[in-house]
Design an enzyme around this catalytic site. Structure first.
Site, PDB file in Angstrom:
ATOM      1  N   CYS A 163       6.934 -22.411 -12.892  1.00  0.00           N
ATOM      2  CA  CYS A 163       6.370 -22.051 -14.199  1.00  0.00           C
ATOM      3  C   CYS A 163       7.204 -21.010 -14.950  1.00  0.00           C
ATOM      4  O   CYS A 163       7.031 -20.831 -16.146  1.00  0.00           O
ATOM      5  CB  CYS A 163       4.934 -21.552 -14.046  1.00  0.00           C
ATOM      6  SG  CYS A 163       3.888 -22.697 -13.165  1.00  0.00           S
ATOM      7  N   HIS A 177       3.049 -17.410 -20.351  1.00  0.00           N
ATOM      8  CA  HIS A 177       2.779 -18.655 -19.629  1.00  0.00           C
ATOM      9  C   HIS A 177       1.266 -18.899 -19.645  1.00  0.00           C
ATOM     10  O   HIS A 177       0.467 -18.014 -19.362  1.00  0.00           O
ATOM     11  CB  HIS A 177       3.296 -18.523 -18.192  1.00  0.00           C
ATOM     12  CG  HIS A 177       2.885 -19.655 -17.318  1.00  0.00           C
ATOM     13  ND1 HIS A 177       2.997 -20.970 -17.702  1.00  0.00           N
ATOM     14  CD2 HIS A 177       2.349 -19.671 -16.069  1.00  0.00           C
ATOM     15  CE1 HIS A 177       2.557 -21.742 -16.731  1.00  0.00           C
ATOM     16  NE2 HIS A 177       2.154 -20.980 -15.738  1.00  0.00           N
ATOM     17  N   ASN A 225      -2.252 -25.885 -18.045  1.00  0.00           N
ATOM     18  CA  ASN A 225      -1.028 -25.219 -17.601  1.00  0.00           C
ATOM     19  C   ASN A 225       0.101 -26.252 -17.521  1.00  0.00           C
ATOM     20  O   ASN A 225       0.049 -27.158 -16.705  1.00  0.00           O
ATOM     21  CB  ASN A 225      -1.325 -24.598 -16.224  1.00  0.00           C
ATOM     22  CG  ASN A 225      -0.108 -23.963 -15.581  1.00  0.00           C
ATOM     23  OD1 ASN A 225       1.016 -24.105 -16.055  1.00  0.00           O
ATOM     24  ND2 ASN A 225      -0.340 -23.268 -14.479  1.00  0.00           N
TER      25      ASN A 225
HETATM   26  N1  ACO Z   1     -15.029 -27.513 -10.129  1.00  0.00           N
HETATM   27  C1  ACO Z   1     -16.087 -27.010  -9.514  1.00  0.00           C
HETATM   28  N2  ACO Z   1     -16.024 -26.205  -8.441  1.00  0.00           N
HETATM   29  C2  ACO Z   1     -14.799 -25.891  -7.981  1.00  0.00           C
HETATM   30  C3  ACO Z   1     -13.639 -26.384  -8.591  1.00  0.00           C
HETATM   31  C4  ACO Z   1     -13.785 -27.233  -9.701  1.00  0.00           C
HETATM   32  N3  ACO Z   1     -12.732 -27.748 -10.356  1.00  0.00           N
HETATM   33  N4  ACO Z   1     -12.574 -25.907  -7.922  1.00  0.00           N
HETATM   34  C5  ACO Z   1     -13.031 -25.131  -6.939  1.00  0.00           C
HETATM   35  N5  ACO Z   1     -14.390 -25.129  -6.964  1.00  0.00           N
HETATM   36  C6  ACO Z   1     -15.309 -24.416  -6.081  1.00  0.00           C
HETATM   37  C7  ACO Z   1     -14.701 -24.100  -4.761  1.00  0.00           C
HETATM   38  O1  ACO Z   1     -14.844 -25.199  -3.872  1.00  0.00           O
HETATM   39  C8  ACO Z   1     -15.495 -22.911  -4.315  1.00  0.00           C
HETATM   40  O2  ACO Z   1     -16.737 -23.360  -3.803  1.00  0.00           O
HETATM   41  P1  ACO Z   1     -17.418 -22.645  -2.518  1.00  0.00           P
HETATM   42  O3  ACO Z   1     -17.636 -21.233  -2.972  1.00  0.00           O
HETATM   43  O4  ACO Z   1     -18.647 -23.442  -2.327  1.00  0.00           O
HETATM   44  O5  ACO Z   1     -16.405 -22.761  -1.456  1.00  0.00           O
HETATM   45  C9  ACO Z   1     -15.802 -22.184  -5.616  1.00  0.00           C
HETATM   46  O6  ACO Z   1     -15.606 -23.149  -6.666  1.00  0.00           O
HETATM   47  C10 ACO Z   1     -14.924 -20.993  -5.885  1.00  0.00           C
HETATM   48  O7  ACO Z   1     -13.569 -21.368  -5.649  1.00  0.00           O
HETATM   49  P2  ACO Z   1     -12.412 -20.337  -5.787  1.00  0.00           P
HETATM   50  O8  ACO Z   1     -11.119 -21.004  -5.486  1.00  0.00           O
HETATM   51  O9  ACO Z   1     -12.759 -19.092  -5.013  1.00  0.00           O
HETATM   52  O10 ACO Z   1     -12.501 -20.055  -7.337  1.00  0.00           O
HETATM   53  P3  ACO Z   1     -11.894 -18.864  -8.135  1.00  0.00           P
HETATM   54  O11 ACO Z   1     -12.978 -18.107  -8.763  1.00  0.00           O
HETATM   55  O12 ACO Z   1     -10.851 -18.116  -7.377  1.00  0.00           O
HETATM   56  O13 ACO Z   1     -11.135 -19.657  -9.283  1.00  0.00           O
HETATM   57  C11 ACO Z   1      -8.934 -20.364  -9.921  1.00  0.00           C
HETATM   58  C12 ACO Z   1     -10.100 -20.577  -8.982  1.00  0.00           C
HETATM   59  C13 ACO Z   1      -9.380 -20.680 -11.340  1.00  0.00           C
HETATM   60  C14 ACO Z   1      -7.777 -21.285  -9.567  1.00  0.00           C
HETATM   61  C15 ACO Z   1      -8.504 -18.888  -9.804  1.00  0.00           C
HETATM   62  O14 ACO Z   1      -8.231 -18.544  -8.467  1.00  0.00           O
HETATM   63  C16 ACO Z   1      -7.336 -18.560 -10.634  1.00  0.00           C
HETATM   64  O15 ACO Z   1      -7.463 -18.409 -11.813  1.00  0.00           O
HETATM   65  N6  ACO Z   1      -6.150 -18.392 -10.033  1.00  0.00           N
HETATM   66  C17 ACO Z   1      -4.952 -18.087 -10.769  1.00  0.00           C
HETATM   67  C18 ACO Z   1      -3.941 -19.015 -10.442  1.00  0.00           C
HETATM   68  C19 ACO Z   1      -3.641 -19.954 -11.568  1.00  0.00           C
HETATM   69  O16 ACO Z   1      -4.056 -19.854 -12.682  1.00  0.00           O
HETATM   70  N7  ACO Z   1      -2.827 -20.889 -11.195  1.00  0.00           N
HETATM   71  C20 ACO Z   1      -2.417 -21.846 -12.097  1.00  0.00           C
HETATM   72  C21 ACO Z   1      -1.223 -22.526 -11.565  1.00  0.00           C
HETATM   73  S1  ACO Z   1      -0.067 -21.512 -10.929  1.00  0.00           S
HETATM   74  C22 ACO Z   1       0.959 -21.035 -12.092  1.00  0.00           C
HETATM   75  O17 ACO Z   1       0.947 -21.489 -13.166  1.00  0.00           O
HETATM   76  C23 ACO Z   1       1.888 -20.064 -11.727  1.00  0.00           C
END
Ligand code: ACO
Length: 321
Positions: free
Chosen positions: A111, A248, A278
């Protein structure tokens, strides 16, 4: 001598896929995706190639810069999802554009790729050896996602952006910063083909994008403000001097957190992740083109570009427009 962006362009695939569309094929919801990421929709390639998207983006950038194909002496394409492993996207672009005088190669910094490619272009321009460089960032990441893994596949979109950079006495890149930390690489990973030959074979399994979302989140909110401050220091400027921060587009919460840490209001952070998701190496040049075409950039404006991603990698550039 500075490296100036003289033209921008971008193209997204035709097909829009909303969060509601996704909720019909997997266990997710508009509410979950929107509140955690800010994303409402993304464009996914159904018939386009990355080369095709990048060609159109490049033509727009060349038009704005008033550049003919044969005037381009280098093509740098940042991508991790080129149509072929080889020839590279940049060589495909050279052929399609008829940029017969260019030398062309790809850069993979996930990215952060566009920032790394811009930095590379800046270094080449400063040597005086190259004068007009086409820098492209684009992805069709949708082919590298596990569509059964709702925690990753909802985050990404496809598209390509391009800029033409040239040497300029007055405006251009004022400060730049970049870095990598391979020790944290497993936080975002997509394996290539496995070893497979008559003397050593592995089960042929295709790998898809895997991500430790929380690790990437923590890395991004700590690293992006730091790299922006480093680029600003090199430019001899402070955050108060900057009109717009083009980051980004991974997640709105990351951008909000960076804005807060920099003590800059969110209205200086244009976003398009709501409608694009993204787009990895494509996100910064696509957003830059969008704000350029909206007339949001004026000659002499100071802007920051910043990216972070797989590797792990990060980078920022401060420019006067
Ligand atoms: N829909 C519904 N539920 C979901 C989904 C979905 N698409 N995806 C995950 N869940 C569930 C999980 O299974 C989990 O359930 P559980 O608690 O029963 O186990 C729950 O939601 C929470 O999951 P987490 O992974 O802990 O969710 P989090 O609040 O951390 O959010 C996210 C996930 C949005 C990816 C977050 O970690 C984030 O913003 N990370 C930043 C990384 C990023 O933006 N990466 C993008 C690509 S990388 C880059 O560009 C460099």
């Amino acid at each position: 001598m500075k490296t100036r962006i003289c033209g921008t362009g971008s193209l997204l695939p035709e097909q829009t896929v909303t969060n509601d569309d996704l909720s019909k094929i997997m266990d997710t919801s508009d509410e979950w995706i929107k509140t955690r990421t800010g994303i409402r929709a993304r464009h996914l390639a159904t018939k386009e190639t990355l080369t095709g998207l990048a060609v159109e983006a490049s033509k727009q950038a060349m038009d704005e810069a008033g550049i003919l194909p044969e005037q381009i002496d280098m093509i740098l394409a940042a991508t991790l999802s080129a149509d072929n492993i080889f020839p590279s996207l940049s060589c495909e672009l050279q052929r399609e554009l008829g940029a017969v005088n260019a030398t062309a190669f790809d850069i993979n910094a996930a990215c952060s790729g566009f920032l790394f490619a811009l930095h590379t272009a800046d270094a080449y321009i400063k040597t005086g050896r190259y004068k007009t460089i086409l820098v492209v960032g684009g992805e069709i990441l949708s082919k590298m996602l596990d569509w059964n893994d709702r925690s990753t596949c909802v985050l990404f979109g496809d598209g390509a952006g391009a800029v033409i950079v040239k040497a300029d006495e007055e405006c251009g890149i004022l400060g730049i910063s970049q870095g990598s930390d391979g020790a944290l690489g497993e936080a975002l990973l997509c394996e290539n083909r496995q070893i497979n030959n008559p003397f050593a074979s592995n089960p042929v399994e295709l790998s898809y994008t895997k991500m430790n979302g929380q690790a990437v989140y923590k890395f991004a909110v700590r690293t992006v403000p730091k790299t922006i401050h480093e680029a600003l220091k090199e430019a001899g400027l402070t955050v108060e001097d900057i009109q717009l921060f083009v980051l980004h587009q991974a997640n709105i919460r990351i951008i909000e957190s960076v804005a807060k840490r920099l003590k800059v209001p969110m209205d200086k952070f244009p976003t398009n992740l709501q409608d694009c998701g993204n787009i990895s190496a494509g996100s910064v040049p696509i957003l830059l083109d969008e704000i350029n075409r909206k007339g949001m950039l004026h000659k002499g404006d100071k802007i920051v570009l910043a990216g972070f991603g797989g590797g792990l990698t990060w980078g920022a550039a401060v420019l006067s427009w």
